[in-house]
Motif scaffolding. Sequence first.
Motif, PDB file in Angstrom:
ATOM      1  N   TYR A 147       0.814  -1.224   0.000  1.00 50.82           N
ATOM      2  CA  TYR A 147       0.000   0.000   0.000  1.00 50.82           C
ATOM      3  C   TYR A 147       0.843   1.267   0.000  1.00 50.82           C
ATOM      4  CZ  TYR A 147      -3.597  -3.329   1.316  1.00 50.82           C
ATOM      5  OH  TYR A 147      -4.464  -4.393   1.327  1.00 50.82           O
ATOM      6  N   GLY A 148       0.144   2.402  -0.222  1.00 53.02           N
ATOM      7  CA  GLY A 148       0.736   3.697   0.063  1.00 53.02           C
ATOM      8  C   GLY A 148       0.624   3.901   1.565  1.00 53.02           C
ATOM      9  N   GLU A 167       4.898   5.097  -1.363  1.00 48.43           N
ATOM     10  CA  GLU A 167       4.147   4.073  -2.088  1.00 48.43           C
ATOM     11  C   GLU A 167       4.860   2.728  -1.941  1.00 48.43           C
ATOM     12  OE1 GLU A 167       1.174   4.530  -3.422  1.00 48.43           O
ATOM     13  OE2 GLU A 167       1.051   2.543  -4.293  1.00 48.43           O
ATOM     14  N   LYS A 168       4.139   1.770  -1.389  1.00 47.46           N
ATOM     15  CA  LYS A 168       4.604   0.384  -1.248  1.00 47.46           C
ATOM     16  C   LYS A 168       6.018   0.267  -0.651  1.00 47.46           C
ATOM     17  CE  LYS A 168       1.378  -1.112  -4.723  1.00 47.46           C
ATOM     18  NZ  LYS A 168       0.843   0.109  -5.314  1.00 47.46           N
ATOM     19  N   VAL A 180      -3.113   3.821   2.863  1.00 44.91           N
ATOM     20  CA  VAL A 180      -4.069   4.651   2.132  1.00 44.91           C
ATOM     21  C   VAL A 180      -5.080   3.754   1.412  1.00 44.91           C
ATOM     22  CG1 VAL A 180      -4.180   6.115   0.067  1.00 44.91           C
ATOM     23  CG2 VAL A 180      -2.380   6.489   1.773  1.00 44.91           C
TER      24      VAL A 180
HETATM   25  C1  G1P Z   1      -3.199   1.762  -5.001  1.00 44.16           C
HETATM   26  C2  G1P Z   1      -2.452   2.982  -4.468  1.00 44.16           C
HETATM   27  C3  G1P Z   1      -1.996   2.764  -3.022  1.00 44.16           C
HETATM   28  C4  G1P Z   1      -3.166   2.323  -2.154  1.00 44.16           C
HETATM   29  C5  G1P Z   1      -3.857   1.083  -2.773  1.00 44.16           C
HETATM   30  C6  G1P Z   1      -5.096   0.664  -2.006  1.00 44.16           C
HETATM   31  O1  G1P Z   1      -2.291   0.720  -5.183  1.00 44.16           O
HETATM   32  O2  G1P Z   1      -1.374   3.299  -5.309  1.00 44.16           O
HETATM   33  O3  G1P Z   1      -1.470   3.975  -2.516  1.00 44.16           O
HETATM   34  O4  G1P Z   1      -2.718   2.055  -0.843  1.00 44.16           O
HETATM   35  O5  G1P Z   1      -4.249   1.362  -4.129  1.00 44.16           O
HETATM   36  O6  G1P Z   1      -6.164   1.541  -2.218  1.00 44.16           O
HETATM   37  P1  G1P Z   1      -2.649  -0.589  -6.066  1.00 44.16           P
HETATM   38  O7  G1P Z   1      -3.435  -1.489  -5.169  1.00 44.16           O
HETATM   39  O8  G1P Z   1      -3.432  -0.103  -7.245  1.00 44.16           O
HETATM   40  O9  G1P Z   1      -1.333  -1.186  -6.438  1.00 44.16           O
END
Ligand code: G1P
Length: 265
Positions: A147-148, A167-168, A180
């Motif tokens: 996650y972020g 981010e991650k 997030v």
């Molecule tokens: C996206 C966002 C990340 C967030 C997550 C969950 O990542 O970039 O910040 O925490 O969604 O909502 P993804 O899951 O698309 O890789």
Amino acid sequence: MVPKELLPLLDRPAIHYIVEECSRSGIEEVILVISRGKEAVGDYFKPSPALEAALERKGDLERLRQLQEISGLVTITTVLQKDQRGTGDAVLAAEAVVAGEPFLMIYPDDVMVAEPPVAAQVIEVFRERDAPITAVERVPDSEVKNYGIADGEMIADRLLRVERMVEKPDPSEVKSRLAVFGRYVLTPDIFDAIRRTPAGALGEVQLTDAFALLASERPAYAYEFEARRYDTGRPMTMLKAAIDVALSRDDTRDEMLDYLRQLKP
Ligand code: G1P
């Protein structure tokens, strides 16, 4: 392949619940930013006079009511994101339609069951603080890398003043465990921040990085929402979400309860 936003929860696609969350939170205009191949998500909300007429002829008034309910909820504008260049790029695609006003931004990856809705929870904090805000939930160490993560100082119950967002990250890179979950209230200065943000994780312009840039220049917050959260990308959580929705609806609760009881005496 069916876009995950159109996978059903009981009798409606996941995206329906997201738009319903907006509507229940006082939002009147929804902009769907859609990438190529997911046009069906936008089509779901388009009025279909032929289908409505057919349902009326068949006397299927329940489905007719459901169809009309969707178009009655909110005004929907669809914007096509030409290339998939990240969450920041997706937000930029909506800039012209947002037209200089604060706006709610939702990733439809998670359906939230909550009262008040999570969108309403963050909008309320936005009204109090008059600053950009993101919704977060505490996750275990093992999940941090997915996650972020918002890092900063807790300044009130459930409220973090954001100092950085990563981010991650590896769990050792951040002190917080607040992830997030795609409910932001953003102010128009986010667009300029996105343009100033270099490509980050996966070579994409991440909203997380643009939000972090903004948070280094002005107050910005993260709010620990209260909800049962269901990731639409995982079959087991979708099944649990369907059970949750069935238990919360008057027309399905008793049948669901009877079924569950009979499964486990
Ligand atoms: C996206 C966002 C990340 C967030 C997550 C969950 O990542 O970039 O910040 O925490 O969604 O909502 P993804 O899951 O698309 O890789």
